[in-house]
Design a protein around this motif. Structure first.
Motif, PDB file in Angstrom:
ATOM      1  N   ALA A 110       0.878  -1.068  -0.178  1.00 49.27           N
ATOM      2  CA  ALA A 110      -0.202   0.051  -0.160  1.00 49.27           C
ATOM      3  C   ALA A 110       0.905   1.351   0.106  1.00 49.27           C
ATOM      4  N   LEU A 111       1.841   1.249   0.685  1.00 52.60           N
ATOM      5  CA  LEU A 111       2.857   2.328   0.767  1.00 52.60           C
ATOM      6  C   LEU A 111       3.746   2.569  -0.321  1.00 52.60           C
ATOM      7  N   ILE A 112       3.886   1.509  -1.143  1.00 49.27           N
ATOM      8  CA  ILE A 112       4.472   1.629  -2.506  1.00 49.27           C
ATOM      9  C   ILE A 112       3.629   2.486  -3.262  1.00 49.27           C
ATOM     10  N   VAL A 113       2.588   1.975  -3.448  1.00 49.42           N
ATOM     11  CA  VAL A 113       1.463   2.817  -4.241  1.00 49.42           C
ATOM     12  C   VAL A 113       1.244   4.125  -4.002  1.00 49.42           C
ATOM     13  N   ILE A 114       1.159   4.583  -2.733  1.00 41.82           N
ATOM     14  CA  ILE A 114       1.027   5.788  -2.239  1.00 41.82           C
ATOM     15  C   ILE A 114       2.341   6.698  -2.489  1.00 41.82           C
ATOM     16  N   ALA A 115       3.490   6.005  -2.331  1.00 34.28           N
ATOM     17  CA  ALA A 115       4.801   6.762  -2.581  1.00 34.28           C
ATOM     18  C   ALA A 115       4.797   6.861  -4.230  1.00 34.28           C
ATOM     19  N   TYR A 116       4.468   6.101  -4.928  1.00 32.80           N
ATOM     20  CA  TYR A 116       4.664   6.180  -6.237  1.00 32.80           C
ATOM     21  C   TYR A 116       3.624   7.263  -6.852  1.00 32.80           C
ATOM     22  N   ASP A 117       2.388   7.056  -6.486  1.00 33.29           N
ATOM     23  CA  ASP A 117       1.114   8.424  -6.633  1.00 33.29           C
ATOM     24  C   ASP A 117       1.862   9.468  -6.420  1.00 33.29           C
ATOM     25  N   LEU A 118       2.393   9.673  -5.228  1.00 31.82           N
ATOM     26  CA  LEU A 118       2.846  11.117  -4.970  1.00 31.82           C
ATOM     27  C   LEU A 118       3.814  11.758  -5.956  1.00 31.82           C
ATOM     28  N   PHE A 119       4.706  10.737  -6.267  1.00 29.69           N
ATOM     29  CA  PHE A 119       5.746  11.249  -7.329  1.00 29.69           C
ATOM     30  C   PHE A 119       4.974  11.421  -8.735  1.00 29.69           C
ATOM     31  N   VAL A 120       3.902  10.871  -9.244  1.00 30.18           N
ATOM     32  CA  VAL A 120       3.021  11.129 -10.173  1.00 30.18           C
ATOM     33  C   VAL A 120       2.226  12.276 -10.048  1.00 30.18           C
ATOM     34  N   LEU A 121       1.688  12.611  -8.991  1.00 29.38           N
ATOM     35  CA  LEU A 121       0.777  13.812  -8.724  1.00 29.38           C
ATOM     36  C   LEU A 121       1.904  14.997  -8.534  1.00 29.38           C
ATOM     37  N   SER A 122       2.982  15.032  -7.820  1.00 33.19           N
ATOM     38  CA  SER A 122       3.754  16.341  -7.769  1.00 33.19           C
ATOM     39  C   SER A 122       5.297  15.619  -7.689  1.00 33.19           C
ATOM     40  N   PRO A 123       6.024  15.592  -8.856  1.00 34.43           N
ATOM     41  CA  PRO A 123       7.354  15.070  -8.677  1.00 34.43           C
ATOM     42  C   PRO A 123       8.440  15.616  -7.825  1.00 34.43           C
ATOM     43  N   VAL A 124       8.159  16.896  -7.559  1.00 34.48           N
ATOM     44  CA  VAL A 124       8.686  17.757  -6.679  1.00 34.48           C
ATOM     45  C   VAL A 124       8.745  17.362  -5.433  1.00 34.48           C
ATOM     46  N   VAL A 125       7.446  17.216  -4.972  1.00 33.92           N
ATOM     47  CA  VAL A 125       7.082  16.647  -3.476  1.00 33.92           C
ATOM     48  C   VAL A 125       7.782  15.048  -3.356  1.00 33.92           C
ATOM     49  N   GLY A 126       7.572  14.500  -4.477  1.00 33.50           N
ATOM     50  CA  GLY A 126       7.895  13.053  -4.600  1.00 33.50           C
ATOM     51  C   GLY A 126       9.447  13.181  -4.424  1.00 33.50           C
ATOM     52  N   LEU A 127      10.278  14.058  -4.942  1.00 30.79           N
ATOM     53  CA  LEU A 127      11.836  14.296  -4.834  1.00 30.79           C
ATOM     54  C   LEU A 127      12.135  14.421  -3.454  1.00 30.79           C
ATOM     55  N   ALA A 128      11.430  15.588  -2.807  1.00 34.15           N
ATOM     56  CA  ALA A 128      11.201  15.705  -1.182  1.00 34.15           C
ATOM     57  C   ALA A 128      11.280  14.661  -0.093  1.00 34.15           C
ATOM     58  N   LEU A 129      10.354  13.719  -0.712  1.00 33.84           N
ATOM     59  CA  LEU A 129       9.990  12.429   0.054  1.00 33.84           C
ATOM     60  C   LEU A 129      11.299  11.483  -0.008  1.00 33.84           C
ATOM     61  N   ALA A 130      11.910  11.611  -1.325  1.00 36.20           N
ATOM     62  CA  ALA A 130      12.997  10.521  -1.590  1.00 36.20           C
ATOM     63  C   ALA A 130      14.134  10.843  -0.809  1.00 36.20           C
ATOM     64  N   LEU A 131      14.258  12.274  -0.879  1.00 35.01           N
ATOM     65  CA  LEU A 131      15.511  12.585  -0.086  1.00 35.01           C
ATOM     66  C   LEU A 131      15.338  12.538   1.422  1.00 35.01           C
ATOM     67  N   SER A 132      14.249  12.797   1.862  1.00 39.83           N
ATOM     68  CA  SER A 132      13.895  12.855   3.659  1.00 39.83           C
ATOM     69  C   SER A 132      14.007  11.318   3.838  1.00 39.83           C
ATOM     70  N   ILE A 133      13.584  10.209   3.020  1.00 39.72           N
ATOM     71  CA  ILE A 133      13.451   8.903   3.523  1.00 39.72           C
ATOM     72  C   ILE A 133      14.659   8.258   3.482  1.00 39.72           C
ATOM     73  N   THR A 134      15.742   8.714   2.274  1.00 38.76           N
ATOM     74  CA  THR A 134      17.241   8.469   2.413  1.00 38.76           C
ATOM     75  C   THR A 134      17.995   8.654   3.539  1.00 38.76           C
ATOM     76  N   ALA A 135      17.792   9.947   3.936  1.00 36.40           N
ATOM     77  CA  ALA A 135      18.378  10.471   5.093  1.00 36.40           C
ATOM     78  C   ALA A 135      18.039   9.923   6.437  1.00 36.40           C
ATOM     79  N   LEU A 136      16.611   9.582   6.458  1.00 35.98           N
ATOM     80  CA  LEU A 136      16.043   8.687   7.625  1.00 35.98           C
ATOM     81  C   LEU A 136      16.606   7.389   7.691  1.00 35.98           C
TER      82      LEU A 136
END
Ligand SMILES: CC1=C(/C=C/C(C)=C/C=C/C(C)=C/C=O)C(C)(C)CCC1
Length: 362
Positions: free
Chosen positions: A113-139
């Motif tokens: 479910a979270l894979i689908v949500i994270a993917y959808d976030l990238f589709v809806l707003s790639p910049v928000v997706g990028l922010a999420l990607a960087l945050s999760i990498t750092a965490l």
């Protein structure tokens, strides 16, 4: 939730988990910090590799020698797609060992479910997706790094949640911020490749994030956080051995990410620091394997299926791309998106929601 999947970030920040899933506060037991010779050797090995590469790349810079972008990108793809990805799956295999069928099912369901949500976030707003990607990498880097320190070296100098949160921020930030300060333009390029997977040019309105004063501000805040982390730990831990190791590692990571070019550095970090030390950490527990051969055998057996699954998922993603990347650096963008999409459940389900154990349990 009574399922064992429930929010536990605050619990985690309170201290390393003990056998019964509760957290230990204050002084840690000798057993917990003892580790094995193998775990300590892996930690030592990571220091040698990281110090060696830092010196080598500092020498390259002094001699004005640059490793071409294409080779750096290929090294990232090769190391991340093999060792790092394989180890990521193995973390869940270890975590799910001996857990009930129902739990495993809910874990997998939440993961998907979270894979689908994270993917959808990238589709809806790639910049928000990028922010999420960087945050999760750092965490992932920050929490995973601290877990190894808890298990192998001890963290008696980290006396409060604030100090532990600072340690996570500083270790996680090391993976992103030093390289961003050194060459913000290169960062903008990779960030661009990541958002371009979904929407070409989506980063254009945000280029101020990769210029002064933003870069100086972020660099300054990060330097302040490193200073606060090191001095608080030193003062509260009376410059103990665990503080000296933590301080040395933090500075080594900062120096490494200042010197080694970003994609290559991240491509070396996840396999050779995060995965190598995370695997070695297993030998610090009571029931873990105790020889290098046994550890490698266990990883090889455990990680195979999830690795193939992830590669198939990534392959399908690549096959249905609207725009196929035309360069190795472009593929770095695609891979970084793909790995970040699965890293969201990796961290959220595998660590934060798993109250009893989690991928970084000892
Ligand atoms: C390549 C690269 C980037 C992104 C990397 C990412 C997002 C990596 C994610 C790794 C994960 C989640 C690994 C998990 O094991 C940046 C920082 C944009 C710029 C520098 C080069």
């Amino acid at each position: 939730m009574s399922t064992g999947l429930g929010s536990s970030v605050r619990t985690w920040l309170a201290g390393p988990p003990s056998d019964d899933g509760e957290v230990e506060r204050g002084e840690q037991s000798d057993e917990l910090v003892a580790g094995t010779a193998l775990a300590r050797r892996a930690v030592l090995g990571s220091w040698v590799v990281f110090a060696g590469l830092t010196v080598a790349f500092a020498a390259f810079a002094a001699a004005d020698v640059a490793v071409p972008l294409r080779y750096r990108a290929l090294a990232y793809l090769g190391l991340m797609g093999t060792i790092s990805l394989y180890h990521g799956g193995f973390e869940h295999v270890v975590n799910l060992r001996g857990r009930g069928q129902g739990f495993r099912f809910r874990y997998l369901l939440a993961y998907l479910a979270l894979i689908v949500i994270a993917y959808d976030l990238f589709v809806l707003s790639p910049v928000v997706g990028l922010a999420l990607a960087l945050s999760i990498t750092a965490l992932k880097a920050g929490h995973g790094g601290l877990a190894v320190l808890d298990a192998v070296v001890g963290t008696d100098h980290l006396r409060s949640r604030v100090q532990r949160a600072l340690a996570v921020a500083v270790r996680g930030g090391a993976v992103l911020i030093p390289a961003y300060v050194v060459d913000p333009g290169l960062y903008a390029m990779y960030g661009g490749y990541m958002v371009n997977v979904f929407e070409p040019g989506a980063l254009q309105p945000f280029l101020w994030l990769f210029a002064d004063p933003t870069v100086s501000l972020v660099g300054g805040v990060y330097a302040g956080a490193v200073g606060a982390h090191l001095s608080l730990g030193g003062l509260r831990g009376r410059f103990s051995r665990s503080w000296r190791v933590d301080a040395g590692e933090t500075l080594l990571l900062v120096a490494f990410f200042l010197t080694v070019p970003p994609a290559l550095a991240i491509g070396v970090y996840f396999p050779c620091w995060y995965a190598a030390r995370g695997t070695a950490r297993l030998t610090a527990g009571d029931d873990g394997p105790s020889t290098a051969r046994a550890v490698i055998g266990r990883v090889a057996r455990g990680g195979a299926l999830p690795w193939v699954g992830a590669l198939v998922l990534f392959g399908l993603g690549a096959a249905f791309l609207a725009r196929t990347p035309s360069s190795a650096a472009g593929w770095v963008g695609f891979y970084s998106v793909a790995i970040s999409v699965i890293a969201v459940p990796h961290v959220v389900v595998g660590a934060y929601l798993d109250r009893k154990r989690g991928i970084w349990s000892i």
